[in-house]
Design an enzyme around this catalytic site. Structure first.
Site, short mmCIF file in Angstrom:
data_model
loop_
_atom_site.label_atom_id
_atom_site.label_comp_id
_atom_site.label_asym_id
_atom_site.label_seq_id
_atom_site.Cartn_x
_atom_site.Cartn_y
_atom_site.Cartn_z
N LYS A 99 0.96 -1.11 0.08
CA LYS A 99 0.06 -0.03 -0.18
C LYS A 99 0.83 1.17 0.09
O LYS A 99 0.46 2.40 -0.61
CB LYS A 99 -0.99 0.02 1.27
CG LYS A 99 -0.37 -0.32 2.59
CD LYS A 99 -0.63 -1.79 2.71
CE LYS A 99 0.34 -2.09 3.90
NZ LYS A 99 -0.05 -3.40 4.78
N GLU A 123 -5.14 -5.59 -5.22
CA GLU A 123 -6.54 -5.77 -4.49
C GLU A 123 -5.91 -5.76 -2.93
O GLU A 123 -6.44 -5.50 -2.06
CB GLU A 123 -7.08 -7.20 -4.84
CG GLU A 123 -8.26 -7.65 -4.20
CD GLU A 123 -9.20 -6.74 -4.19
OE1 GLU A 123 -9.93 -6.31 -5.28
OE2 GLU A 123 -9.57 -5.98 -3.14
N ILE A 130 -10.13 -8.78 2.17
CA ILE A 130 -11.38 -8.39 1.68
C ILE A 130 -11.39 -7.93 0.25
O ILE A 130 -10.57 -7.02 -0.08
CB ILE A 130 -11.96 -7.14 2.41
CG1 ILE A 130 -11.93 -7.59 4.01
CG2 ILE A 130 -13.32 -6.66 2.27
CD1 ILE A 130 -12.09 -6.30 4.84
N GLU A 184 3.13 -3.97 10.78
CA GLU A 184 4.12 -3.78 9.58
C GLU A 184 5.55 -3.79 10.49
O GLU A 184 5.56 -4.09 11.60
CB GLU A 184 3.69 -2.19 9.40
CG GLU A 184 2.70 -1.82 8.73
CD GLU A 184 2.46 -2.47 7.54
OE1 GLU A 184 3.14 -2.45 6.52
OE2 GLU A 184 1.49 -3.22 7.37
N ASP A 195 -0.54 4.02 7.84
CA ASP A 195 -1.13 2.70 7.14
C ASP A 195 -2.44 2.79 6.71
O ASP A 195 -2.75 2.58 5.38
CB ASP A 195 -0.96 1.40 7.76
CG ASP A 195 -1.43 0.05 7.04
OD1 ASP A 195 -0.65 -0.44 6.28
OD2 ASP A 195 -2.55 -0.29 7.43
N LYS A 199 -4.04 3.55 2.79
CA LYS A 199 -5.41 2.51 2.38
C LYS A 199 -6.47 3.73 2.14
O LYS A 199 -7.21 3.51 0.95
CB LYS A 199 -5.70 1.83 3.20
CG LYS A 199 -4.51 0.57 3.62
CD LYS A 199 -4.85 -0.34 4.73
CE LYS A 199 -3.64 -1.22 4.86
NZ LYS A 199 -3.97 -2.01 6.13
N GLY A 297 -2.80 -10.59 7.69
CA GLY A 297 -2.44 -11.85 8.15
C GLY A 297 -2.24 -12.56 6.82
O GLY A 297 -2.36 -12.09 5.51
#
Ligand code: HSE
Length: 414
Positions: A99, A123, A130, A184, A195, A199, A297
Site C-alpha cells: 500500500k 487488491e 476483503i 508492519e 497505514d 489505504k 494476516g
C-alpha cells in the site's frame, strides 16, 4: 504462465502456500497452468518447499521473458518501486500487496502498465483478504461514490479490541499483533495511522479518479488513547475505532481524515473487532454497502494477491477501469472548516474553567463516569468545525486546564 515472487516474508510465502494448496482450482479460474519460477529475497530458506527457487538478483526475473506475472510483496518503496517499474517496462504484469507503493506511486505505475498493455494490480493493498478494489471499480461501477468510511488497519483494531474488552495494555496487545504477523515491520505506521492513511488514499484515488497523496490527509493514530477515553466513549454509547474517511463535498472537493473516532454502538462499524476490517461505501444508486473480513494476516492477504494473479493471467491487455489521473491542485478540502462532531476531554478544569467550558459548549452532551477524576470535563459537541472547536477550546484553556483528548465523532451525517 510463469510467475515470480519478490519478497518471501509473511505475504510472499503465503502466496506460495495458497498457490500450492489450491492449485487445481486456481489454475482452472486463471485458464492456464501457473508455475512459480523464482523467489527474490536477500535471505535463504533452508527446508522451505521452494528453497531452490530463491534468488538474490532481480535481473534474473527481469531478464527472463517467460516470467509474465510478478508478485511484489517486499513492502516499502525502496527498492520495490524500482523493481516494479522495471518489471512493467519489460512488459510483465505486477501484482502487489504494497500500500505504501500504491499510495505514493500508483498513478505513475498505472500509467506505465497501460503504456505497456499489461496490468498493475493491488487488491491486497487495502483490506487484506476483503475484496474492495475490484468491487469499487467493477461491481459498483454504475455509481457515483459519495463517501467511504473504513476500519482499514487490522493491527490497531486488534489493539483497541484487546484494550476495550480484555483491559490488556497497549504494549502487550501490540506485541501479540506482531507475533500474529498483522503489524508492519515498523509498527509506527500502524499505530500512528499512516497505514490506514495510505489505504484511504488508494480508495479515494480509485473512487474519485485523481491521485490523493497521504501528505494531504490529516492523520492521527491511537497511541494517545487512554482507559478514561474508552470509559467515556462507553458512557456516550459508543466505542473508539480508528477510521479512514473520504467524502465528496458539495463543491466537488474531497473531505479526508484518518483518526480515532467515537462510533455509536448502533453503527455497522462499531461491532467490527479484532483483526477484522470493514469498509462502508455509499454509492448514489446502491446506498450503503459494507465489505467485511480479515484485514491482515498471511493467508487472507495471499488470497487477495492470488485473485489478482488470476485476473492478470486472464486479462487481454490492461483492465480499463482500474485507472486514475494525476492529483488535482486543491482537490482536498481544508477539513478543519467542515462541520462535524467532536469528543473532547479536559483535565484540571474546576470552578471557573468548568463554567467557561459549559458556556462555550452550551448544548453539548457532557459525559460523566462513575470514577471521574477531580477536574475532568468531557463532552461531545456537534454541528461545528474543528476550527471553531479549537477557537472555543482556546477560550476555555486560557482560564486553565489541559486538553487531554480530542477525537472525531462518526455522527452519521458528515
Ligand atoms: N499492518 C497492516 C494492518 C497489514 O495491520 O492492517 C495489512 O495491511
Amino acid at each position: 504462465m510463469k510467475l515470480a515472487i519478490m519478497g518471501y516474508g509473511v505475504v510472499g510465502s503465503g502466496v506460495a502456500q495458497v498457490l500450492d494448496r489450491n492449485r487445481a482450482s486456481i489454475e482452472k479460474k486463471a485458464g492456464c497452468p501457473l508455475e512459480l519460477q523464482a523467489i527474490l529475497d536477500r535471505r535463504e530458506f533452508p527446508g522451505d518447499p521452494h528453497e531452490k527457487l530463491v534468488i538474490q538478483d532481480v535481473q534474473r526475473i527481469l531478464e527472463d521473458p517467460e516470467i509474465q506475472i510478478v508478485v511484489e510483496a517486499m513492502g516499502g518503496t525502496h527498492p520495490a518501486y524500482d523493481y516494479v517499474k522495471a518489471c512493467l517496462e519489460r512488459g510483465k504484469s505486477v501484482v502487489t500487496s504494497n500500500k505504501e507503493l500504491v499510495a505514493a506511486k500508483g498513478v505513475e505505475l498505472l500509467r506505465l502498465a497501460k503504456e505497456k498493455n499489461v496490468n498493475f494490480l493491488f487488491e491486497a493493498s487495502v483490506g487484506g483478504g476483503i475484496p474492495i478494489i475490484h468491487p469499487l471499480h467493477q461491481c459498483l461501477g454504475a455509481n457515483e461514490i459519495l463517501e467511504i468510511v473504513g476500519i482499514l488497519n487490522g493491527t490497531t483494531n486488534f489493539i483497541l479490541t484487546k484494550m476495550i474488552r480484555e483491559q490488556m495494555s497497549f504494549e502487550d496487545a501490540l506485541a501479540m499483533a506482531q507475533q500474529l504477523g498483522y503489524a508492519e515491520q515498523d509498527p509506527t505506521a500502524d499505530v500512528e495511522g499512516l497505514d490506514a492513511c495510505r489505504k484511504i488514499c488508494i480508495l479515494a484515488s480509485l473512487a474519485f479518479g485523481h491521485h490523493v497523496y497521504p501528505d494531504a490527509v490529516p492523520t492521527q493514530g491511537i497511541s494517545r488513547i487512554t482507559r478514561e477515553d474508552v470509559a467515556l466513549a462507553e458512557r456516550w454509547g459508543g466505542v473508539i475505532k480508528l477510521l479512514g474517511r473520504v467524502k465528496k463535498l458539495e463543491n466537488g472537493t474531497l473531505y479526508l481524515v484518518v483518526g480515532p473516532h467515537l462510533v455509536p454502538k448502533s453503527h455497522p462499524l462499531a461491532t467490527v473487532d479484532d483483526v477484522f476490517n470493514a469498509i462502508l461505501v455509499r454509492g448514489d444508486a446502491t446506498g450503503e454497502v459494507v465489505f467485511y473480513g480479515k484485514g491482515a494476516g498471511k493467508l487472507p492477504t495471499a488470497s487477495a494477491v492470488i485473485s489478482d494473479v488470476i485476473d492478470a493471467a486472464k486479462a487481454e491487455g490492461t483492465i480499463p477501469t482500474l485507472q486514475w489521473q494525476e492529483a488535482l491542485p486543491g482537490q482536498v478540502a481544508d477539513g478543519r472548516q467542515v462541520p462535524g462532531a467532536f469528543y473532547v476531554r479536559l483535565t484540571g478544569c474546576d470552578g471557573q474553567e468548568r463554567a467557561c467550558c459549559e458556556a462555550q459548549f452550551e448544548g453539548a452532551c457532557f459525559l460523566q463516569r462513575s470514577d471521574s477524576l477531580q477536574g475532568e470535563v468531557a463532552f461531545v459537541a456537534e454541528g461545528l468545525s474543528e476550527e471553531e472547536l479549537d477557537h472555543r477550546l482556546a477560550t476555555v484553556l486560557a482560564q486553565g486546564g489541559t486538553l487531554a483528548s480530542k477525537m472525531y465523532v462518526l455522527d452519521g451525517d458528515f
